[in-house]
Design an enzyme around this catalytic site. Structure first.
Site, PDB file in Angstrom:
ATOM      1  CE1 TYR A 133     -50.874 -79.542  13.600  1.00  0.00           C
ATOM      2  CE2 TYR A 133     -49.140 -79.929  15.215  1.00  0.00           C
ATOM      3  CZ  TYR A 133     -49.538 -79.632  13.923  1.00  0.00           C
ATOM      4  OH  TYR A 133     -48.578 -79.435  12.941  1.00  0.00           O
ATOM      5  CD  GLU A 183     -45.572 -75.150  11.579  1.00  0.00           C
ATOM      6  OE1 GLU A 183     -44.775 -74.561  12.329  1.00  0.00           O
ATOM      7  OE2 GLU A 183     -46.062 -76.265  11.850  1.00  0.00           O
ATOM      8  CD1 TRP A 228     -48.309 -76.624  17.273  1.00  0.00           C
ATOM      9  CD2 TRP A 228     -48.061 -74.960  15.805  1.00  0.00           C
ATOM     10  NE1 TRP A 228     -49.063 -76.920  16.154  1.00  0.00           N
ATOM     11  CE2 TRP A 228     -48.931 -75.906  15.241  1.00  0.00           C
ATOM     12  CE3 TRP A 228     -47.762 -73.813  15.071  1.00  0.00           C
ATOM     13  CZ2 TRP A 228     -49.510 -75.760  13.985  1.00  0.00           C
ATOM     14  CZ3 TRP A 228     -48.342 -73.655  13.813  1.00  0.00           C
ATOM     15  CH2 TRP A 228     -49.193 -74.627  13.279  1.00  0.00           C
TER      16      TRP A 228
END
Length: 186
Positions: free
Chosen positions: A20, A42, A50
């Site tokens: 990512y 999100e 995350w």
């Protein structure tokens, strides 16, 4: 094993986070569907890490029609209820139903602006904000722009978009580049 640079240290050797960081985080993306995906992911991360969300990303894509905005907007209560039993998702009713709510709001934004992308980038006059940070501690968690965008998103009916999560969303679609200046991705 690959050596992590300081900017990437938050990935802590997690393959999903490293990928990512290297290929998506702070990279400009003008695709409405990708932006919707990041908005929803999100939102799912609120109160969580995350990393948890990235590890569940494929399950989210499968459950929410690859984040096709129109298909998510048409999801029935029954379809959303069934997702509450899916152990591969965060089984929070408000977050699951929030995907449909956000899809409906994004469709209205697309109708008004021509695209979700045009709406989002209008907050920064179409130009990426580049941080020029030297230390991780310098990277903000929110900004005046994320506060304004958060307020407007909420006004339009989008959920899970406080100013901090909105700032993270801005990073995820490249509105903000917060890679450290000595990062290989800067």
């Amino acid at each position: 094993m690959k050596q992590l640079d300081v900017c990437q240290s938050w990935a802590m050797g997690d393959v999903f986070l490293e990928d990512y960081h290297d290929h998506e985080w702070c990279k400009i993306n003008h695709d409405d569907q990708f932006q919707f995906e990041m908005l929803c992911l999100e939102g799912a991360s609120v109160g969580l890490s995350w990393s948890i969300i990235l590890h569940k990303r494929e399950a989210y894509k499968k459950a929410f029609h690859d984040f096709n905005i129109e298909k998510c907007a048409k999801m029935s209560d029954e379809e959303l209820e069934a997702l509450l039993t899916n152990k591969d998702l965060i089984r929070n009713r408000n977050k699951i139903f929030g995907v449909r709510k956000n899809a409906l709001a994004v469709l209205r934004i697309q109708e008004e602006y021509g695209s979700f992308d045009k709406y989002l980038w209008s907050f920064i006059d179409g130009e990426q904000i580049v941080g020029h940070w030297h230390h991780l501690e310098e990277i903000p968690t929110q900004s005046e722009i994320s506060q304004a965008l958060s307020k407007d998103l909420k006004k339009r009916g989008i959920v899970y978009v406080g100013p901090i999560i909105t700032y993270s969303f801005m990073q995820s679609i490249g509105m903000v580049n917060d890679h450290l200046v000595d990062c290989h991705c800067f």
